[in-house]
Design a protein around this motif. Sequence first.
Motif, PDB file in Angstrom:
ATOM      1  N   ALA A 136       0.825  -1.208   0.000  1.00  0.00           N
ATOM      2  CA  ALA A 136       0.000   0.000   0.000  1.00  0.00           C
ATOM      3  C   ALA A 136       0.859   1.258   0.000  1.00  0.00           C
ATOM      4  O   ALA A 136       0.474   2.285  -0.577  1.00  0.00           O
ATOM      5  CB  ALA A 136      -0.933  -0.006   1.210  1.00  0.00           C
ATOM      6  N   TRP A 137       2.038   1.215   0.639  1.00  0.00           N
ATOM      7  CA  TRP A 137       2.927   2.371   0.638  1.00  0.00           C
ATOM      8  C   TRP A 137       3.674   2.521  -0.690  1.00  0.00           C
ATOM      9  O   TRP A 137       4.135   3.615  -1.030  1.00  0.00           O
ATOM     10  CB  TRP A 137       3.940   2.252   1.772  1.00  0.00           C
ATOM     11  CG  TRP A 137       3.320   2.366   3.126  1.00  0.00           C
ATOM     12  CD1 TRP A 137       3.089   1.368   4.025  1.00  0.00           C
ATOM     13  CD2 TRP A 137       2.825   3.561   3.732  1.00  0.00           C
ATOM     14  NE1 TRP A 137       2.482   1.849   5.154  1.00  0.00           N
ATOM     15  CE2 TRP A 137       2.310   3.208   5.007  1.00  0.00           C
ATOM     16  CE3 TRP A 137       2.751   4.900   3.336  1.00  0.00           C
ATOM     17  CZ2 TRP A 137       1.738   4.126   5.871  1.00  0.00           C
ATOM     18  CZ3 TRP A 137       2.192   5.816   4.193  1.00  0.00           C
ATOM     19  CH2 TRP A 137       1.689   5.435   5.452  1.00  0.00           C
ATOM     20  N   ALA A 138       3.833   1.422  -1.428  1.00  0.00           N
ATOM     21  CA  ALA A 138       4.552   1.498  -2.704  1.00  0.00           C
ATOM     22  C   ALA A 138       3.726   2.178  -3.790  1.00  0.00           C
ATOM     23  O   ALA A 138       4.294   2.763  -4.732  1.00  0.00           O
ATOM     24  CB  ALA A 138       4.958   0.099  -3.169  1.00  0.00           C
ATOM     25  N   TYR A 139       2.399   2.121  -3.694  1.00  0.00           N
ATOM     26  CA  TYR A 139       1.561   2.713  -4.736  1.00  0.00           C
ATOM     27  C   TYR A 139       1.734   4.231  -4.852  1.00  0.00           C
ATOM     28  O   TYR A 139       1.913   4.744  -5.967  1.00  0.00           O
ATOM     29  CB  TYR A 139       0.097   2.342  -4.506  1.00  0.00           C
ATOM     30  CG  TYR A 139      -0.264   1.014  -5.104  1.00  0.00           C
ATOM     31  CD1 TYR A 139      -0.803   0.932  -6.378  1.00  0.00           C
ATOM     32  CD2 TYR A 139      -0.049  -0.160  -4.411  1.00  0.00           C
ATOM     33  CE1 TYR A 139      -1.125  -0.292  -6.939  1.00  0.00           C
ATOM     34  CE2 TYR A 139      -0.366  -1.392  -4.965  1.00  0.00           C
ATOM     35  CZ  TYR A 139      -0.899  -1.454  -6.232  1.00  0.00           C
ATOM     36  OH  TYR A 139      -1.211  -2.667  -6.791  1.00  0.00           O
ATOM     37  N   PRO A 140       1.670   4.998  -3.772  1.00  0.00           N
ATOM     38  CA  PRO A 140       1.876   6.448  -3.936  1.00  0.00           C
ATOM     39  C   PRO A 140       3.258   6.806  -4.455  1.00  0.00           C
ATOM     40  O   PRO A 140       3.417   7.775  -5.204  1.00  0.00           O
ATOM     41  CB  PRO A 140       1.634   7.001  -2.528  1.00  0.00           C
ATOM     42  CG  PRO A 140       1.747   5.842  -1.615  1.00  0.00           C
ATOM     43  CD  PRO A 140       1.307   4.652  -2.380  1.00  0.00           C
ATOM     44  N   ILE A 141       4.276   6.012  -4.084  1.00  0.00           N
ATOM     45  CA  ILE A 141       5.620   6.272  -4.614  1.00  0.00           C
ATOM     46  C   ILE A 141       5.640   6.062  -6.120  1.00  0.00           C
ATOM     47  O   ILE A 141       6.224   6.841  -6.880  1.00  0.00           O
ATOM     48  CB  ILE A 141       6.654   5.362  -3.909  1.00  0.00           C
ATOM     49  CG1 ILE A 141       6.689   5.662  -2.408  1.00  0.00           C
ATOM     50  CG2 ILE A 141       8.036   5.527  -4.532  1.00  0.00           C
ATOM     51  CD1 ILE A 141       7.616   4.758  -1.634  1.00  0.00           C
ATOM     52  N   SER A 142       4.972   4.987  -6.577  1.00  0.00           N
ATOM     53  CA  SER A 142       4.925   4.698  -8.010  1.00  0.00           C
ATOM     54  C   SER A 142       4.216   5.813  -8.776  1.00  0.00           C
ATOM     55  O   SER A 142       4.675   6.244  -9.843  1.00  0.00           O
ATOM     56  CB  SER A 142       4.227   3.363  -8.251  1.00  0.00           C
ATOM     57  OG  SER A 142       4.079   3.109  -9.625  1.00  0.00           O
ATOM     58  N   VAL A 143       3.107   6.301  -8.238  1.00  0.00           N
ATOM     59  CA  VAL A 143       2.374   7.372  -8.918  1.00  0.00           C
ATOM     60  C   VAL A 143       3.206   8.650  -8.974  1.00  0.00           C
ATOM     61  O   VAL A 143       3.280   9.322 -10.026  1.00  0.00           O
ATOM     62  CB  VAL A 143       1.027   7.619  -8.210  1.00  0.00           C
ATOM     63  CG1 VAL A 143       0.330   8.841  -8.803  1.00  0.00           C
ATOM     64  CG2 VAL A 143       0.129   6.399  -8.330  1.00  0.00           C
ATOM     65  N   ASP A 144       3.849   9.016  -7.872  1.00  0.00           N
ATOM     66  CA  ASP A 144       4.643  10.251  -7.852  1.00  0.00           C
ATOM     67  C   ASP A 144       5.857  10.166  -8.776  1.00  0.00           C
ATOM     68  O   ASP A 144       6.224  11.154  -9.422  1.00  0.00           O
ATOM     69  CB  ASP A 144       5.087  10.551  -6.418  1.00  0.00           C
ATOM     70  CG  ASP A 144       3.917  10.958  -5.527  1.00  0.00           C
ATOM     71  OD1 ASP A 144       2.857  11.306  -6.086  1.00  0.00           O
ATOM     72  OD2 ASP A 144       4.053  10.911  -4.296  1.00  0.00           O
ATOM     73  N   LEU A 145       6.488   8.998  -8.833  1.00  0.00           N
ATOM     74  CA  LEU A 145       7.647   8.850  -9.716  1.00  0.00           C
ATOM     75  C   LEU A 145       7.247   8.997 -11.183  1.00  0.00           C
ATOM     76  O   LEU A 145       7.961   9.636 -11.970  1.00  0.00           O
ATOM     77  CB  LEU A 145       8.312   7.482  -9.481  1.00  0.00           C
ATOM     78  CG  LEU A 145       9.105   7.329  -8.193  1.00  0.00           C
ATOM     79  CD1 LEU A 145       9.673   5.921  -8.088  1.00  0.00           C
ATOM     80  CD2 LEU A 145      10.230   8.348  -8.114  1.00  0.00           C
ATOM     81  N   LEU A 146       6.124   8.407 -11.575  1.00  0.00           N
ATOM     82  CA  LEU A 146       5.667   8.556 -12.948  1.00  0.00           C
ATOM     83  C   LEU A 146       5.305  10.004 -13.248  1.00  0.00           C
ATOM     84  O   LEU A 146       5.574  10.522 -14.343  1.00  0.00           O
ATOM     85  CB  LEU A 146       4.457   7.646 -13.194  1.00  0.00           C
ATOM     86  CG  LEU A 146       3.888   7.654 -14.619  1.00  0.00           C
ATOM     87  CD1 LEU A 146       4.941   7.205 -15.622  1.00  0.00           C
ATOM     88  CD2 LEU A 146       2.656   6.768 -14.714  1.00  0.00           C
ATOM     89  N   LEU A 147       4.721  10.694 -12.277  1.00  0.00           N
ATOM     90  CA  LEU A 147       4.359  12.092 -12.458  1.00  0.00           C
ATOM     91  C   LEU A 147       5.606  12.955 -12.650  1.00  0.00           C
ATOM     92  O   LEU A 147       5.663  13.824 -13.529  1.00  0.00           O
ATOM     93  CB  LEU A 147       3.555  12.573 -11.250  1.00  0.00           C
ATOM     94  CG  LEU A 147       2.817  13.909 -11.378  1.00  0.00           C
ATOM     95  CD1 LEU A 147       1.739  13.813 -12.446  1.00  0.00           C
ATOM     96  CD2 LEU A 147       2.189  14.304 -10.044  1.00  0.00           C
ATOM     97  N   VAL A 148       6.632  12.709 -11.853  1.00  0.00           N
ATOM     98  CA  VAL A 148       7.869  13.484 -11.962  1.00  0.00           C
ATOM     99  C   VAL A 148       8.589  13.183 -13.276  1.00  0.00           C
ATOM    100  O   VAL A 148       9.116  14.085 -13.945  1.00  0.00           O
ATOM    101  CB  VAL A 148       8.776  13.191 -10.754  1.00  0.00           C
ATOM    102  CG1 VAL A 148      10.149  13.825 -10.949  1.00  0.00           C
ATOM    103  CG2 VAL A 148       8.145  13.704  -9.476  1.00  0.00           C
TER     104      VAL A 148
END
Length: 224
Positions: free
Chosen positions: A39-51
């Motif tokens: 569950a914590w990996a999902y927001p990291i994945s979204v933010d990395l793709l956004l950046v």
Amino acid sequence: MQRTLRPDAVLIQAVIAGALSFAHLHDLAAAAGQSGWKAWAYPISVDLLLVAAWRRLRAGRDGASWTWFTIALAASLGANIATAGLLDLGHVPAWLRILVAGWPALAFLGGTLLVHTPTPATAAEAPSAEPELAVPEVELHRTDTAPVPAPTSAPAELDPAPAKPPTPAAPVPTVPAALVEHARSIAEKHRKTTGEPITAEALTARLGLPAPTCQAIAAQLELT
């Protein structure tokens, strides 16, 4: 000189927005069945793709960058809206579980395409209409000059002024055949374009070589 730290309102706002969006993505992933570290990996994945998409947009605008930036932004914004009470996190619909479960593969595909696809060129130089020809070096040699006669001994009262040596002949440049053919092609192109033969002055301006060399070329081409 000491620099004072001054709070930046935009930076503070970015930290707050990032933290809240991070928490909302975590809550949505946990409600969709992704527990623990997943569950914590999902927001990291979204933010990395956004950046990654944003950095690609700054390097050069193209359709792929806007597409993946929109997908990542929709995932972040959708999590914020879904956790605002519009969605029952205790009974997450099946389609949302499918989207959350398929997000890692989608994010990996987007990140790979953004990194390995070459950035479009922002400015391309137009190719020259006429290829540049390498102009060979022109070798100059001197023709045989008349020997300077040795001064004759004579009484000072009969020949008070010394005899002046004759002026040596001007050097005649040797023009390579490739340079003559290049000048001939310029003359033919000028005649086809204007309907008139090129003049020696115009040929000299086009070649950009020393005047003696251009005169020798014009003489070979029989230009006036």
